[in-house]
Structures are given as C-alpha cells and as structure tokens.
Design a protein around this motif. Structure first.
Motif, PDB file in Angstrom:
ATOM      1  N   SER A 216       0.774  -1.122   0.142  1.00 18.44           N
ATOM      2  CA  SER A 216       0.322  -0.106  -0.089  1.00 18.44           C
ATOM      3  C   SER A 216       0.984   1.294   0.107  1.00 18.44           C
ATOM      4  O   SER A 216       2.048   1.012   0.343  1.00 18.44           O
TER       5      SER A 216
ATOM      6  N   THR B 105      -2.194   2.856  -5.575  1.00 20.14           N
ATOM      7  CA  THR B 105      -3.647   2.930  -5.692  1.00 20.14           C
ATOM      8  C   THR B 105      -4.325   3.911  -6.329  1.00 20.14           C
ATOM      9  O   THR B 105      -5.285   3.779  -6.825  1.00 20.14           O
ATOM     10  N   LYS B 106      -3.588   5.043  -6.606  1.00 17.33           N
ATOM     11  CA  LYS B 106      -4.295   6.193  -7.307  1.00 17.33           C
ATOM     12  C   LYS B 106      -4.047   6.193  -8.688  1.00 17.33           C
ATOM     13  O   LYS B 106      -4.569   5.267  -9.243  1.00 17.33           O
TER      14      LYS B 106
ATOM     15  N   GLY C 120      -9.279   2.272  -9.620  1.00 19.26           N
ATOM     16  CA  GLY C 120      -9.741   1.960  -8.427  1.00 19.26           C
ATOM     17  C   GLY C 120      -9.998   0.600  -8.182  1.00 19.26           C
ATOM     18  O   GLY C 120     -10.982   0.052  -7.626  1.00 19.26           O
TER      19      GLY C 120
ATOM     20  N   ILE D 116      -4.804  -1.719  -4.055  1.00 20.68           N
ATOM     21  CA  ILE D 116      -4.286  -1.055  -3.233  1.00 20.68           C
ATOM     22  C   ILE D 116      -2.850  -1.228  -3.444  1.00 20.68           C
ATOM     23  O   ILE D 116      -2.384  -2.592  -3.669  1.00 20.68           O
TER      24      ILE D 116
ATOM     25  N   ALA E 256     -17.156   8.930  -2.475  1.00 27.19           N
ATOM     26  CA  ALA E 256     -16.134   7.739  -2.087  1.00 27.19           C
ATOM     27  C   ALA E 256     -14.922   8.341  -1.474  1.00 27.19           C
ATOM     28  O   ALA E 256     -14.426   9.402  -1.608  1.00 27.19           O
ATOM     29  N   THR E 257     -14.289   7.349  -0.676  1.00 27.93           N
ATOM     30  CA  THR E 257     -13.021   7.629   0.023  1.00 27.93           C
ATOM     31  C   THR E 257     -11.803   7.900  -0.934  1.00 27.93           C
ATOM     32  O   THR E 257     -10.925   8.702  -0.593  1.00 27.93           O
ATOM     33  N   HIS E 258     -12.115   6.946  -1.972  1.00 33.33           N
ATOM     34  CA  HIS E 258     -10.864   7.188  -2.902  1.00 33.33           C
ATOM     35  C   HIS E 258     -10.797   8.377  -3.829  1.00 33.33           C
ATOM     36  O   HIS E 258     -11.831   9.246  -3.896  1.00 33.33           O
TER      37      HIS E 258
ATOM     38  N   ASP F 155      -8.895   8.333  -9.833  1.00 36.37           N
ATOM     39  CA  ASP F 155      -8.982   7.156 -10.825  1.00 36.37           C
ATOM     40  C   ASP F 155      -9.884   7.714 -11.709  1.00 36.37           C
ATOM     41  O   ASP F 155     -10.359   8.904 -11.842  1.00 36.37           O
TER      42      ASP F 155
ATOM     43  N   CYS G 131     -15.158  11.176  -8.634  1.00 29.91           N
ATOM     44  CA  CYS G 131     -15.838  10.814  -7.097  1.00 29.91           C
ATOM     45  C   CYS G 131     -15.416  12.356  -6.155  1.00 29.91           C
ATOM     46  O   CYS G 131     -14.541  13.154  -6.547  1.00 29.91           O
TER      47      CYS G 131
ATOM     48  N   THR H   4     -11.877  10.953   5.910  1.00 20.79           N
ATOM     49  CA  THR H   4     -10.579  10.848   5.925  1.00 20.79           C
ATOM     50  C   THR H   4     -10.033  11.507   7.155  1.00 20.79           C
ATOM     51  O   THR H   4      -8.896  11.185   7.794  1.00 20.79           O
TER      52      THR H   4
ATOM     53  N   SER I 120     -12.560  14.691  -7.235  1.00 23.38           N
ATOM     54  CA  SER I 120     -11.422  13.932  -7.897  1.00 23.38           C
ATOM     55  C   SER I 120     -12.116  13.718  -9.248  1.00 23.38           C
ATOM     56  O   SER I 120     -12.989  13.114  -9.539  1.00 23.38           O
TER      57      SER I 120
END
Ligand SMILES: *Cc1c(COP(=O)(O)O)cnc(C)c1O
Length: 426
Positions: free
Chosen positions: A81, A204-205, A211, A214, A366-368, A371, A375, A383, A405
């Motif tokens: 990660s 991960t990004k 997406g 990790i 999304a936390t993400h 990608d 989002c 976070t 994002s």
C-alpha cells in the motif's frame, strides 16, 4: 527509452523471442533450486534471484522497474500500500531516538502514521508548513534529524511543495529528502530531477487508475552519499548481523543500498508485500497513465474554471488556476498540469457541502481519489474525522472543504452534474 509515454507502455519489460507480450503473472510463493548451495547464496544476498514472494517476485519487480524508469531512479520496490511505502521509506533510515522534518500538509493517513504510530516507536516528527519561512524550516532541524518528508501536491490540501527549497534544506543538514509523488505521478513531475533522494507512491491512485488495487512503490534516486554521513545511517554503513555482516552501502553501492536494505530487512520482517496479481493490474494501469493524466488535468481545469465563475462557490483551490497561491510553483514543477483533484468550499459552508454531495449523480461519494471515475469526498466527515478543527486548518483541510476528484468521463457530463447539484442546494 527516453520519453515518458513509451516508458509507461514498455518500461521494465522487454520479452525475448517467443516470450509473453504482456507481463507474466508469477503466481507462486516460492521458487525451485537444484541445490541448497544455490539457495544459500540467495539467502546470503550473494546472488540475484527469487526464493520467496514475500521478499521478491518477478511480476512485482517488472512493475517496480517500470516505475523506476518513469521516475529516473536507480532502484525501486513495490509495497502492499501507499501507507507501507511511506512507512518503509522513513523507517529504513530512522531508528528509535531519531527525528524527521515533515510538511504539515500531507495525506491524513501519513500524518497519523508519523504523528501517532511512529512516535510510539520512538521516532519524533516536527511538522512545518510548506509555506514556512526559511528561518522556520531551519529551526525545525535537530542534531538527530535523519530525513525531510513532503508531498509534491498534497492530498487533499493541493499545496504544491517547493521541492528545490526543501531539498536544499535537507542536504544542508546532511539528510535525504523523501517525497510522496502520488498526485502528479511521474508523468507530470519527476522530483528526482529537482534533487529528491527517495520518491514514494500510492500506486492505488492514478498509477492503477481504475480504483481496483491498493499498492505502493518506493524509488531511490541512488545519489545520497550514506558514507558521507555514516554516523547518522548505521543501518546502511555498518554490518547487518542478520545477513552475515553485510554493509549495504558498500556491497550494493549508492544506487542499490537503500532498496536492498528495505527489501532484505523491512519486507522480510514486516511483510507488507504486493501480490503478483495486483502488480499486474498496476502494470496495465501504467500503460495508459500518460493519456489518462492529460485528460484528468484537462477536465479538472475546466471544472475549476467553472466553479471559480459561479457565485455560489466561496473559494476554489486548484494549483492550475492562475489565482492560486501556488500557481507559479505548479508551473515550475508541473508545466503540463498537476493532477485531476480540485477542492472548493460553497458560500453555504459545511451544511451546503453536505447537500451538494447528496445531489451529485455522476460523481460518486467515495473515500478514493485519483481514478478514472469522478468521485467526491467531504474530508472533515471522512478521512480527516480524527483531526481537531485546529489540526484541520493546520493540515490545510477546513471543515467546509469538498474534494472533487475529476475523472476522465466526458467533460460536458461532469460539468452538468456539478451545475445541477449546485442548483439543488436550498
Ligand atoms: C492514498 C495515499 C496514500 C496511502 O496510500 P494507500 O494505498 O491508501 O495506503 C499515501 N499518500 C498519498 C498522497 C495518498 O493519496
């Protein structure tokens, strides 16, 4: 291979006659040898080769060397990660009683890792604003400082670090500069060109970019002279008893010492390894990284300009906007664009932010970040929940901040979604 796009597609892997065109997935924990002596040489780090996938796996190594080529480094490794990449990068050269100077505007997970978990391990941190004065930066150093850490473009504050200034401060004090280059990716910025010593990534990004996995990576520029500061880095310059007295900086040179030690000690003992399946997916992602980054940056700029022109928006933060405080730094370090992330606050503050999020249809909560899919996140509710209001401001993440994002969907659809969501706010 000189150009970035070519390295994205072909870096790290050149099949021989009759070999697979795509990177093979070595789905094997272990590797077979004819004699115990052959294997012994591997365990002694006397020969190159694979014996156990916790330490090294050929698929992971191919992808690591693609990232290494992209960053212009001397050696690289994958980790499970982004968190383990940053942990390993710092812990590889810091022991109990050591100290690190870090930018205060970094990813929330990294801030916790440093400020809570690594403090428990006896490693101390002083956080400085990326905009601190030279005197403030100077005052952060101590005799036991062993590294300086920052993010090229901070997640989520989007501050741009003056890499050359932080590199100079680190080198003036005889310590390496470690930088998390996740947001710009090597397509938009090569910190090693500006003097950075160690580059880390959350693959991960954007590197994966879809997406789905990790992952992390560490790249060494191979330039930091550990022997010139031998007293500070005994782990690299004195014998390692767990490997029959190997001295890493001597045996593997400046180009190989950092990563070899990191694999041989930290990966061996802590085991945060990447899987070959996930490495394969990262490799696929890298093949289109240069195309995706250009589209992310183009779309994000259009969204930032749209938001800036709307009265219902109180402020917009994107280093690509000429009105941004870090615009000239962004132009210097990332002339082709920084990343696809834009943050902003609405005139209605925190409550309006919550409503705006609910109204969105195309951009998903999304936390993400980073990608292909657009989002959105409200960090103060997600976070950065664990941070106090004061820490939120210090981290550059005020309570009303919305992080968008911007993906690579059609820009007309993205803008229409943002606009209808603003229209819905009461
Ligand atoms: C996401 C992220 C990390 C952590 O990566 P994980 O893969 O989630 O552990 C570290 N640094 C930055 C800048 C990030 O955006």
């Amino acid at each position: 291979m000189s150009k970035t796009g070519t390295k994205c597609v072909q870096g790290g892997y050149t099949p021989n006659n009759g070999e697979p065109r795509q990177i093979p997935i070595y789905q094997s924990t272990t590797f077979k040898y004819d004699t115990s002596e052959d294997m012994g040489r591997l365990f002694d780090l006397e020969a190159n080769g694979y014996f156990y996938s916790r330490l090294q796996n050929p698929t992971c190594d191919i992808v690591a060397s693609r990232i290494c080529e992209l960053e212009g480094g001397s050696a690289a490794m994958l980790t499970a990660s982004g968190q383990s990449a940053n942990f390993f990068a710092v812990f590889n050269i810091c022991n109990q009683g050591d100290h690190v100077v870090a930018s205060s505007e970094i990813y929330g997970g990294t801030y916790n890792l440093f400020n809570v978990t690594m403090r428990k391990m006896g490693i101390d941190f002083t956080f400085v604003s990326p905009d601190c004065t030279d005197a403030e930066l100077e005052a952060a150093f101590r005799p036991n400082t062993r590294a300086v850490f920052g993010e090229t473009v901070a997640n989520p504050s989007l501050s741009v670090l003056d890499i050359e200034r932080f590199v100079k401060a680190a080198h003036d004090h005889g310590v390496p500069f470690i930088i998390d280059n996740t947001f710009p990716t090597p397509v938009n910025c090569n910190p090693i060109k500006w003097g950075a010593d160690i580059v880390t990534h959350a693959t991960t990004k954007y590197m994966d970019g879809h997406g789905s996995t990790i992952g992390g990576a560490i790249v060494d520029a191979g330039r930091f002279d550990w022997f010139a500061h031998a007293g500070k880095y005994p782990g690299l310059t004195t014998p390692d008893d767990s490997y029959h007295g190997i001295v890493y900086a001597e045996k593997f040179g400046l180009g190989g010492a950092f990563i070899t030690k990191c694999v041989a000690q930290l990966m061996r003992d802590l085991g945060a390894c990447q899987s070959s399946q996930n490495a394969y997916i990262i490799g696929l992602g890298l093949e289109s990284l240069h195309l995706r980054m250009a589209q992310h940056c183009k779309n994000a700029l259009a969204v930032a300009e749209f938001l800036e022109s709307d009265d219902r928006v109180a402020w917009v933060n994107s280093p690509s906007l000429p009105s941004n405080k870090h615009y000239s730094l962004a132009q210097k370090y990332m002339p082709n664009g920084s990343c696809g992330v834009v943050s902003f606050g609405l005139a209605g503050g925190r409550a309006a932010a919550e409503q705006f999020m609910k109204n969105l249809k195309l951009a998903m909560i999304a936390t993400h970040v980073a990608d292909a899919h657009s989002c959105v996140l409200h960090p103060a509710n997600a976070t950065h929940r664990q941070l106090s209001d004061e820490e939120l401001i210090k981290a550059g993440v005020p309570a009303d901040l919305i992080r968008l994002s911007v993906g690579i969907e059609d820009i007309d659809d993205i803008l229409a979604d943002v606009e209808q969501s603003l229209d819905c706010i009461g």
